[in-house]
Design an enzyme around this catalytic site. Structure first.
Site, PDB file in Angstrom:
ATOM      1  N   SER A  98       0.803  -1.225   0.000  1.00  0.00           N
ATOM      2  CA  SER A  98       0.000   0.000   0.000  1.00  0.00           C
ATOM      3  C   SER A  98       0.835   1.275   0.000  1.00  0.00           C
ATOM      4  CB  SER A  98      -0.940   0.015   1.215  1.00  0.00           C
ATOM      5  OG  SER A  98      -1.936  -0.985   1.074  1.00  0.00           O
TER       6      SER A  98
ATOM      7  N   LYS B 191       3.229   6.619   4.708  1.00  0.00           N
ATOM      8  CA  LYS B 191       2.267   5.584   4.309  1.00  0.00           C
ATOM      9  C   LYS B 191       2.822   4.220   4.680  1.00  0.00           C
ATOM     10  CE  LYS B 191      -1.489   4.008   2.607  1.00  0.00           C
ATOM     11  NZ  LYS B 191      -1.431   2.966   3.668  1.00  0.00           N
ATOM     12  N   THR B 192       1.947   3.402   5.256  1.00  0.00           N
ATOM     13  CA  THR B 192       2.304   2.035   5.604  1.00  0.00           C
ATOM     14  C   THR B 192       1.994   1.099   4.447  1.00  0.00           C
ATOM     15  OG1 THR B 192       0.130   1.630   6.547  1.00  0.00           O
ATOM     16  CG2 THR B 192       1.847   2.427   8.050  1.00  0.00           C
ATOM     17  N   GLY B 193       2.466  -0.124   4.574  1.00  0.00           N
ATOM     18  CA  GLY B 193       2.159  -1.162   3.600  1.00  0.00           C
ATOM     19  C   GLY B 193       2.368  -2.524   4.233  1.00  0.00           C
TER      20      GLY B 193
END
Length: 612
Positions: free
Chosen positions: A396, A543-545
């Site tokens: 993501s 932003k994480t993923g």
């Protein structure tokens, strides 16, 4: 482990893999020789066998695909705990001058595998130098023989060129007074060396011997032999490469024998066999870089004479040849599928070190870890810890790129428009996705179907164009093989891959507005990625993923998860870009991306304060 140490470890692994591939290739060729009477005379199969081993070596050496690997990673542990403690200390205190932080143990405390890889690389280079030296020496010896001989022309007729041989295309012919075999050498400018003792043979024997060498020239055997010698030299440590090259030479001699003797009477065949025996008695030694008549070995000459007297009459079997080629291809694919990845694991420090670093308690189970930070203005590396050149799925974190595309194309308008309604059939892996979604909630919840609507609006051509312009990772937006899902799935554990170092390069272009996009694209993306300020005043955008590795069969690895957290921190006119990647055991109810973000943000204030 530094990128150089990782490359050396891959080289060591590739060397071992090509030895295993050599054994497999030799087993296949041995079986083929027993089942196929004419296999030994097929020079193409022997050269392809050498190429197969080289391909297996390169497949393991070059960056691998997570999807193709079906055996677990090799964890490279630190040799000493003191080295880990040193790395942890550096992780929390970066020097004020911006010097890159150390990411591993000192050179004297590198792992046993890294030390072994360094030693093997040195041995390989020494052996390669010796092998090249032998080739240079052989070339000089041939040039010396040619310089000491006399060039033949029309004024010095030779019985070997009488009759039909005169019409053949001939290279420079040099007669030498030395106990050698007639030999052809010179890849670019071929020359034929003929010993003076050749004149003592019967004219028909001389003609057959010369015809044999000229047939080598017509069949381009010098090029085939040079390719085999080059491959053997590059992988000099693999004994199977030498065996295959010898068999390649053997196949070339058999091929020339077959062409020279085709349609000739039995009397001439016997004369040709007698010439082989006579030449074997007269010659002193042969040179590996030349094609020499009869100059293989006593055993091979005996086998050639047997085939001359009673040539093989068994027809070629296309299906058997195809089976041999399929076996060689299977060996290369096996090297591709069974290669393990090298992962650097930092073990937990002693109890005292754990108190000093809150995040150290969880590092013992990490199988891949990277923390990287650079200065946005200068690009100067500030922190580089762990394996930061490994490409994996962006998961993501790719939503940052999708946001830029959406706002630049006009599909996305501001933080809260457009609002898209959830529909049956959309990805609904999380409860929060089953609701109407705007850009802000999409970025916060990593709502896959919303990003898919943006990509669908763009279309495949424009989507790929953005990826190319962004220079994003490997740029491979292909989706799953056999499915038309490049747009909706390419960044979800599929073909698109990016390393932490490449994440930094991409985000630096975003922060510095160097992607050629509309100003609103940068403004709106910064707004929907904004997080809370840290207690020391740094404003965070990130932003994480979360994603799982994929096995060769396709299903997710149920035991591990990638956790990403990428973004930038700004304060007082300075911006620092960061990327954190972890591959660790899956924890039910706790996404790897969220865990990575929390752990990174705990240490980030201290890291940023140390930069002032």
């Amino acid at each position: 482990m530094s990128p150089a140490e990782l490359l050396m470890s891959r080289f060591l692994l590739a060397s071992g893999g090509c030895l295993a591939a050599g054994l497999a290739v030799w087993a296949v060729t041995t079986l083929c020789r027993r089942r196929l009477p004419d296999f030994a005379a097929q020079r193409s199969l022997w050269l392809l066998s050498q190429i197969t081993i080289v391909a297996a070596f390169l497949v393991i050496l070059l960056p691998h695909s997570e999807r193709l690997r079906i055996i677990p990673q090799i964890d490279l542990e630190s040799a000493t705990q003191s080295g880990v403690a040193s790395a942890n200390t550096t992780a929390t205190k970066a020097p004020a001058t911006g010097t890159p932080a150390s990411s591993g143990a000192p050179a004297s405390e590198t792992s046993w595998l890294a030390s072994g890889a360094q030693a093997w690389l040195l041995i390989y280079l020494l052996g390669l130098g010796y092998a090249i030296g032998k080739l240079v020496h052989a070339r000089r010896m041939l040039n010396g023989l040619a310089a000491a001989g006399s060039r033949m022309d029309a004024r010095h007729p030779h019985d070997g060129f009488a009759g039909s041989a005169q019409a053949a295309r001939t290279p420079d012919v040099i007669e030498v007074d030395a106990p050698i075999s007639p030999m052809l050498f010179g890849l670019i400018k071929p020359r034929l060396l003929l010993p003076r003792h050749l004149r003592s043979l019967a004219p028909v024997q001389q003609q057959l011997i010369v015809a044999h060498e000229l047939t080598h020239l017509r069949r381009h055997d010098l090029q085939w032999m040079s390719a085999g010698v080059l491959l053997q030299t590059l992988l000099w440590f693999n004994p199977f490469m030498r065996l295959l090259r010898v068999n390649l030479s053997w196949a070339q001699e058999l091929g020339c024998d077959r062409d020279v003797l085709r349609g000739r009477p039995q009397l001439q065949r016997k004369a040709y066999a007698a010439a082989l025996v006579a030449q074997l008695r007269l010659q002193h030694h042969t040179v590996a870089t030349a094609l020499a008549f009869g100059g293989v070995s006593e055993r091979s000459v005996a086998a050639r004479i047997a085939l001359i007297r009673e040539p093989a009459s068994a027809p070629r079997r296309p299906w058997a040849r195809c089976a041999a080629l399929a076996s060689l291809a299977g060996i290369v694919l096996g090297s591709l599928a069974f290669q393990p990845a090298l992962a650097w694991r930092i073990d937990a420090a002693p109890h005292a070190a754990q108190k000093a670093s809150p995040a150290s308690a969880s590092t013992s189970s990490v199988v891949l870890s990277c923390t990287a930070m650079i200065d946005a203005a200068s690009g100067q590396r500030l922190v580089h810890e762990g394996q930061c050149d490994e490409r994996v799925t962006p998961a993501s974190t790719f939503n940052i790129a999708v946001s830029l595309m959406g706002y630049d194309s006009g599909f996305l308008r501001d933080e809260h428009a457009p609002v898209l309604a959830f529909k049956e059939g959309y990805a609904d892996w999380n409860d929060s996705w089953r609701a109407s979604t705007d850009p802000t909630s999409w970025m916060r919840n990593s709502t896959v179907w919303y990003a898919q609507q943006v990509s669908a609006h763009l279309g495949a051509a424009q989507f790929q164009r953005y990826i190319n312009d962004f220079d994003y990772g490997n740029r491979e937006v292909l989706g799953e093989a056999g499915d038309d899902n490049a747009l909706p799935l390419s960044w979800i554990s599929s073909t698109l891959a990016i390393s932490p170092v490449e994440q930094l390069a991409f985000l630096r272009k975003v922060v510095n507005r160097e992607l050629g996009l509309a100003p609103a694209a940068y403004d709106m993306t910064a707004r929907i990625t904004r997080l809370d300020k840290l207690h020391n005043g740094w404003e965070i955008h990130g932003k994480t993923g979360t994603s799982a590795p994929v096995s060769v069969a396709g299903p997710d690895d149920a035991q591990h998860e990638y956790g990403w957290f990428v973004g930038w921190a700004s304060k007082g006119g300075r911006t620092v870009i960061f990327a954190r990647l972890v591959l660790d055991p899956r924890q039910e109810g706790h996404a790897a991306g969220t865990r990575t973000k929390k752990a990174f943000l705990r240490d980030l204030p201290a890291r940023l304060d140390a930069l002032n």
